[in-house]
Design a protein around this motif. Structure first.
Motif, mmCIF file in Angstrom:
data_model
loop_
_atom_site.group_PDB
_atom_site.id
_atom_site.type_symbol
_atom_site.label_atom_id
_atom_site.label_comp_id
_atom_site.label_asym_id
_atom_site.label_seq_id
_atom_site.Cartn_x
_atom_site.Cartn_y
_atom_site.Cartn_z
ATOM 1 N N VAL A 255 -0.351 -0.413 -4.813
ATOM 2 C CA VAL A 255 -1.366 0.223 -4.726
ATOM 3 C C VAL A 255 -0.931 1.795 -4.599
ATOM 4 O O VAL A 255 -0.217 2.082 -3.836
ATOM 5 C CB VAL A 255 -2.603 0.137 -3.664
ATOM 6 C CG1 VAL A 255 -3.447 1.147 -3.792
ATOM 7 C CG2 VAL A 255 -3.041 -1.347 -3.699
ATOM 8 N N CYS B 260 -9.344 -1.351 -3.256
ATOM 9 C CA CYS B 260 -8.965 -1.044 -4.483
ATOM 10 C C CYS B 260 -8.188 -2.384 -5.167
ATOM 11 O O CYS B 260 -8.200 -2.588 -6.326
ATOM 12 C CB CYS B 260 -8.068 0.039 -4.714
ATOM 13 S SG CYS B 260 -8.935 1.663 -4.506
ATOM 14 N N TYR C 34 -10.286 1.865 1.879
ATOM 15 C CA TYR C 34 -10.417 1.946 0.307
ATOM 16 C C TYR C 34 -9.244 1.481 -0.380
ATOM 17 O O TYR C 34 -9.414 0.944 -1.175
ATOM 18 C CB TYR C 34 -10.944 3.360 0.247
ATOM 19 C CG TYR C 34 -11.385 3.402 -1.147
ATOM 20 C CD1 TYR C 34 -12.783 3.169 -1.767
ATOM 21 C CD2 TYR C 34 -10.365 4.321 -2.175
ATOM 22 C CE1 TYR C 34 -12.938 3.213 -2.953
ATOM 23 C CE2 TYR C 34 -10.652 4.396 -3.297
ATOM 24 C CZ TYR C 34 -12.051 3.779 -3.892
ATOM 25 O OH TYR C 34 -12.309 3.804 -5.453
ATOM 26 N N SER C 35 -8.141 2.096 0.197
ATOM 27 C CA SER C 35 -6.999 1.845 -0.509
ATOM 28 C C SER C 35 -6.634 0.102 -0.700
ATOM 29 O O SER C 35 -6.484 -0.310 -1.903
ATOM 30 C CB SER C 35 -5.886 2.242 0.090
ATOM 31 O OG SER C 35 -4.516 2.303 -0.645
ATOM 32 N N GLY D 49 -1.506 6.283 -5.309
ATOM 33 C CA GLY D 49 -2.508 7.361 -5.590
ATOM 34 C C GLY D 49 -1.600 8.587 -5.435
ATOM 35 O O GLY D 49 -1.596 9.168 -6.428
ATOM 36 N N TYR E 25 -7.789 -0.163 7.085
ATOM 37 C CA TYR E 25 -8.148 -1.363 6.630
ATOM 38 C C TYR E 25 -8.310 -2.191 7.861
ATOM 39 O O TYR E 25 -8.871 -3.412 7.888
ATOM 40 C CB TYR E 25 -7.415 -1.819 5.699
ATOM 41 C CG TYR E 25 -5.816 -2.240 5.985
ATOM 42 C CD1 TYR E 25 -5.227 -3.282 6.564
ATOM 43 C CD2 TYR E 25 -4.626 -1.375 5.793
ATOM 44 C CE1 TYR E 25 -4.257 -3.707 7.113
ATOM 45 C CE2 TYR E 25 -3.464 -1.672 6.002
ATOM 46 C CZ TYR E 25 -3.285 -2.990 6.423
ATOM 47 O OH TYR E 25 -1.854 -3.266 6.981
ATOM 48 N N LEU F 295 0.934 -1.266 0.243
ATOM 49 C CA LEU F 295 0.045 -0.003 0.023
ATOM 50 C C LEU F 295 0.893 1.286 0.027
ATOM 51 O O LEU F 295 1.513 1.392 0.997
ATOM 52 C CB LEU F 295 -0.827 -0.112 1.169
ATOM 53 C CG LEU F 295 -1.957 -1.124 1.138
ATOM 54 C CD1 LEU F 295 -2.859 -0.976 2.291
ATOM 55 C CD2 LEU F 295 -3.062 -1.457 0.037
ATOM 56 N N ASN G 150 -6.915 4.257 4.198
ATOM 57 C CA ASN G 150 -6.560 3.015 3.693
ATOM 58 C C ASN G 150 -7.457 1.843 3.552
ATOM 59 O O ASN G 150 -7.129 0.948 2.947
ATOM 60 C CB ASN G 150 -5.137 2.679 4.016
ATOM 61 C CG ASN G 150 -5.123 2.275 5.509
ATOM 62 O OD1 ASN G 150 -5.792 2.023 6.129
ATOM 63 N ND2 ASN G 150 -3.736 2.093 6.053
ATOM 64 N N ALA H 64 -0.238 4.442 -1.333
ATOM 65 C CA ALA H 64 -1.038 5.613 -2.119
ATOM 66 C C ALA H 64 -0.891 6.707 -0.979
ATOM 67 O O ALA H 64 -1.424 7.836 -1.454
ATOM 68 C CB ALA H 64 -2.430 5.090 -2.079
ATOM 69 N N ALA I 138 -7.216 8.625 -2.946
ATOM 70 C CA ALA I 138 -5.894 8.472 -2.049
ATOM 71 C C ALA I 138 -5.723 9.702 -1.086
ATOM 72 O O ALA I 138 -5.345 9.729 -0.065
ATOM 73 C CB ALA I 138 -4.556 8.179 -2.816
ATOM 74 N N LYS J 156 1.569 9.308 -7.743
ATOM 75 C CA LYS J 156 1.712 8.088 -8.220
ATOM 76 C C LYS J 156 2.510 8.259 -9.527
ATOM 77 O O LYS J 156 3.423 6.965 -9.737
ATOM 78 C CB LYS J 156 0.481 7.571 -8.741
ATOM 79 C CG LYS J 156 -0.211 8.135 -9.782
ATOM 80 C CD LYS J 156 -1.777 7.549 -9.947
ATOM 81 C CE LYS J 156 -2.342 8.424 -11.261
ATOM 82 N NZ LYS J 156 -3.590 7.832 -11.363
ATOM 83 N N ASN K 153 -5.434 4.076 -7.129
ATOM 84 C CA ASN K 153 -6.383 4.471 -5.809
ATOM 85 C C ASN K 153 -6.860 6.175 -6.397
ATOM 86 O O ASN K 153 -5.956 6.788 -6.020
ATOM 87 C CB ASN K 153 -5.792 4.451 -4.323
ATOM 88 C CG ASN K 153 -6.678 4.803 -3.261
ATOM 89 O OD1 ASN K 153 -7.670 5.472 -3.661
ATOM 90 N ND2 ASN K 153 -6.344 4.681 -2.082
#
Length: 249
Positions: free
Chosen positions: A57, A99, A95-96, A59, A206, A6, A93, A8, A88, A62, A85
């Motif tokens: 991932v 994704c 949502y991250s 965002g 998360y 992760l 995270n 992002a 972002a 990026k 993402n």
């Protein structure tokens, strides 16, 4: 099984580095020149345990990861897939990770893009596989905890009972360090729990999705990592510690 990072996040407390870079690309080499980043260390760990593919991932900023993709693939011998993402800078995270829900179906070793840790963590998680374990969290049971850490309470065979920053450190079994092994069989359940989580509140982590799984009766296991050097880099003090640790491996 593949790697998943992760990467992002913006990491605003690490400015001026993060004016132009995502947190995962902040330099952790001693000179701060960018020859080694958290992303470098994590991809190196993945390669060392035999993974041949990884997804990242991305965002915030990026384009910096896209620019380095080919060089990272060549350096670490990994086929890299970048997952965008689109929220972002707006959402947290949970949502991250959602994704990357299609990536989860392959089974992954997930690593946060701000955790400096030795390859022994990945080796510990891989050694803990089997016996029906579907999600295994790397847990530091040695470190003295305070308010900011992502704390975990476990209960024997029942695994994780609670995971949150919002608990009395004295009640915690240990700290989740930001690295998880997720088997393919857990992908659908985790994706659904993450969706429920960010739809409830986009600012949730998360790890709140992990708690949602626990609340649904899903068993999350843990693997203690022992007394090893690692750090989650949130600010410049953490960065200084990360550079000291990165020199050791």
């Amino acid at each position: 099984m593949i790697g998943l990072v992760l990467a992002a996040g913006a990491g605003r407390r690490l400015r001026p580095y993060t004016d132009t870079l995502p947190k995962a690309l902040v330099p952790v080499d001693p000179a701060g020149e960018g020859t080694t980043t958290v992303l470098d260390l994590t991809l190196g760990n993945f390669a060392e345990v035999g993974l041949t593919e990884a997804a990242i991932v991305v965002g915030y900023r990026k384009e910096a990861v896209y620019e380095r993709k080919a060089a990272l693939e060549k350096t670490y011998g990994l086929k890299l897939t970048l997952v965008d993402n689109d929220k972002a800078e707006e959402w947290n995270n949970a949502y991250s990770l959602w994704c990357a829900r299609d990536v989860l179906t392959q089974g992954v070793i997930l690593a946060n893009g701000d955790t400096v840790h030795p390859v022994s963590v990945e080796k510990t998680l891989l050694a803990a596989r089997g016996e029906g374990r579907r999600i295994i969290l790397a847990l530091d049971t040695v470190k003295r905890l305070a308010d900011e850490e992502m704390k975990v309470i476990t209960d024997g065979a029942k695994g994780v009972r609670r995971i949150t920053k919002l608990m009395d450190p004295a009640t915690a079994t240990g700290e989740y360090i930001g690295v998880t092994l997720i088997e393919p069989e857990a992908a659908a359940d985790l994706a659904d729990a993450l969706k429920t989580t960010f739809e409830r509140d986009p600012d949730l982590y998360y790890e709140d999705g992990y708690q949602e799984l626990v609340n649904r009766g899903f068993t999350l296991d843990v693997a203690p990592i022992g007394d090893i050097p690692w750090v989650e880099i949130d600010n410049h003090d953490d960065l200084a510690k990360g550079r000291e640790i990165a020199c050791q491996y």
